[in-house]
Scaffold this motif. Sequence first.
Motif, mmCIF file in Angstrom:
data_model
loop_
_atom_site.group_PDB
_atom_site.id
_atom_site.type_symbol
_atom_site.label_atom_id
_atom_site.label_comp_id
_atom_site.label_asym_id
_atom_site.label_seq_id
_atom_site.Cartn_x
_atom_site.Cartn_y
_atom_site.Cartn_z
ATOM 1 N N ASP A 107 0.855 -1.186 0.000
ATOM 2 C CA ASP A 107 0.000 0.000 0.000
ATOM 3 C C ASP A 107 0.895 1.242 0.000
ATOM 4 O OD1 ASP A 107 -2.899 0.972 0.485
ATOM 5 O OD2 ASP A 107 -1.656 2.168 1.828
ATOM 6 N N ILE A 108 0.441 2.279 -0.722
ATOM 7 C CA ILE A 108 1.277 3.476 -0.901
ATOM 8 C C ILE A 108 1.681 4.099 0.448
ATOM 9 C CG2 ILE A 108 -0.649 5.118 -1.158
ATOM 10 C CD1 ILE A 108 1.033 6.459 -3.415
ATOM 11 N N GLY A 151 3.859 21.472 -1.020
ATOM 12 C CA GLY A 151 3.410 21.297 -2.402
ATOM 13 C C GLY A 151 2.582 20.049 -2.585
ATOM 14 N N ILE A 152 2.529 19.587 -3.811
ATOM 15 C CA ILE A 152 1.636 18.480 -4.148
ATOM 16 C C ILE A 152 2.066 17.158 -3.506
ATOM 17 C CG2 ILE A 152 2.787 17.782 -6.311
ATOM 18 C CD1 ILE A 152 -0.113 17.685 -7.551
ATOM 19 N N TYR A 153 3.337 17.062 -3.094
ATOM 20 C CA TYR A 153 3.795 15.840 -2.429
ATOM 21 C C TYR A 153 3.071 15.605 -1.105
ATOM 22 C CZ TYR A 153 7.908 14.478 -5.225
ATOM 23 O OH TYR A 153 8.751 14.016 -6.190
ATOM 24 N N PHE A 154 2.688 16.696 -0.453
ATOM 25 C CA PHE A 154 2.103 16.562 0.883
ATOM 26 C C PHE A 154 0.676 17.092 0.978
ATOM 27 C CE2 PHE A 154 6.662 16.349 1.533
ATOM 28 C CZ PHE A 154 6.787 15.320 2.457
ATOM 29 N N PRO A 161 -6.749 17.514 0.276
ATOM 30 C CA PRO A 161 -7.001 16.068 0.223
ATOM 31 C C PRO A 161 -6.219 15.372 -0.894
ATOM 32 C CG PRO A 161 -8.815 17.260 -0.781
ATOM 33 C CD PRO A 161 -7.900 18.299 -0.186
ATOM 34 N N ARG A 162 -6.079 14.085 -0.712
ATOM 35 C CA ARG A 162 -5.398 13.252 -1.692
ATOM 36 C C ARG A 162 -5.971 11.854 -1.627
ATOM 37 N NH1 ARG A 162 0.507 13.537 -0.103
ATOM 38 N NH2 ARG A 162 0.797 11.872 -1.614
ATOM 39 N N GLN A 195 -11.362 7.734 -9.355
ATOM 40 C CA GLN A 195 -10.756 9.026 -9.653
ATOM 41 C C GLN A 195 -9.606 9.262 -8.673
ATOM 42 O OE1 GLN A 195 -12.964 12.656 -8.496
ATOM 43 N NE2 GLN A 195 -12.865 13.195 -10.668
ATOM 44 N N GLY A 196 -8.449 9.601 -9.233
ATOM 45 C CA GLY A 196 -7.301 9.925 -8.383
ATOM 46 C C GLY A 196 -7.187 11.426 -8.234
#
Length: 362
Positions: A83-84, A139-142, A145-146, A157-158
Amino acid sequence: MTKKILILPGDGIGPEIVAEAVKLLEVLRNQFGLAVEMEQGLIGGAAWDAAGHPLPEETLELARAADAVLLGAVGGPKWESLDISVRPEKGLLGIRSALELFANLRPAILYPQLASASALKAEVVAGLDIMIVRELTGGIYFGKPRGIRTLDSGERQGYNTLVYSESEIRRIGRVAFETALKRDRRVTSVDKANVLECTELWREVMEEVARDYPQVVLNHMYVDNAAMQLVRAPKQFDVVVTGNMFGDILSDAAAMLTGSIGMLPSASLDRQGKGMYEPIHGSAPDIAGQGIANPLATILSVAMLLRYSLEEQELAQRIEDAVQQVLGQGLRTADIDSEGCRRVSTEQMGDAVVAALLEQNR
Ligand code: IPM
Ligand code: MG
């Protein structure tokens, strides 16, 4: 006072390249009077295998107690199906975030001995010396929501979130301008302000920071153009400051200008200058265990560690000189090999740097 260095070999070629850096540190300790003690810790896939987490609490404690951290690399196909949230990369992102290492310095320097190893024409890259300042804990790394969700239609949908607050932009901006003061006094801020609001704010805040540094010239560039300019005319850049994901991508591109990604070190610093040091390349599972990886990026990371966290400028310079000397002798690992040079293993390269260092001391 004896300084503590936490060594995190990680996965893939990590342990091989880190072993060469440790060898060098031991020589600095035993023969050059460097007061350091080293401890090893687990991170990434190796930590998952041994402790069930890519960043065990024990590793974080060791890192907090250390004056500096030296890391190899993390990740590999063995852990890709996890898992990621527990993949090796999470260990790396987790330690960057937990230690608030927001400022990632990635120098791209072309050693004259490697001009022919660059994919670009020698005249395009000769004398290249760029410093990429990448924001590393936002930034987008952290951003949240994600995740990956299932829509009412049943389709998946990612989604990720690109987010920067003013204070985050300002502090990385300051690092870039301070860095530029010690160099050619030029900062290029890279964004996508024509499309993304978040980077429109980035641009505005960079302008504000620039007002405190009248001696430094600031220009802005969209990331697509920056990628093109990096391979078209890379010597136009001095300091490049950008967000986490753009910095990740541009620093790999900049690495190739210098001949090999196996040559590029990095420093990730917090507000106080405490840092983690690592080669910018990954764990290269395809060549792991063969003894052919280039240890120079890790060895040059030790030089950065000495310079930024231990204030040992002179020893740092000696390491960099030793690396140049070894390249001058024509020794090459596979990634930088070219005609007329001598192909060496990871270990032989490490030994050669140590020998060059000891030679200087005679
Ligand atoms: C880097 C790497 C990492 C990143 C990965 C391994 C998570 O590519 O340090 O550039 O994306 O930051
Ligand atoms: Mg990367």
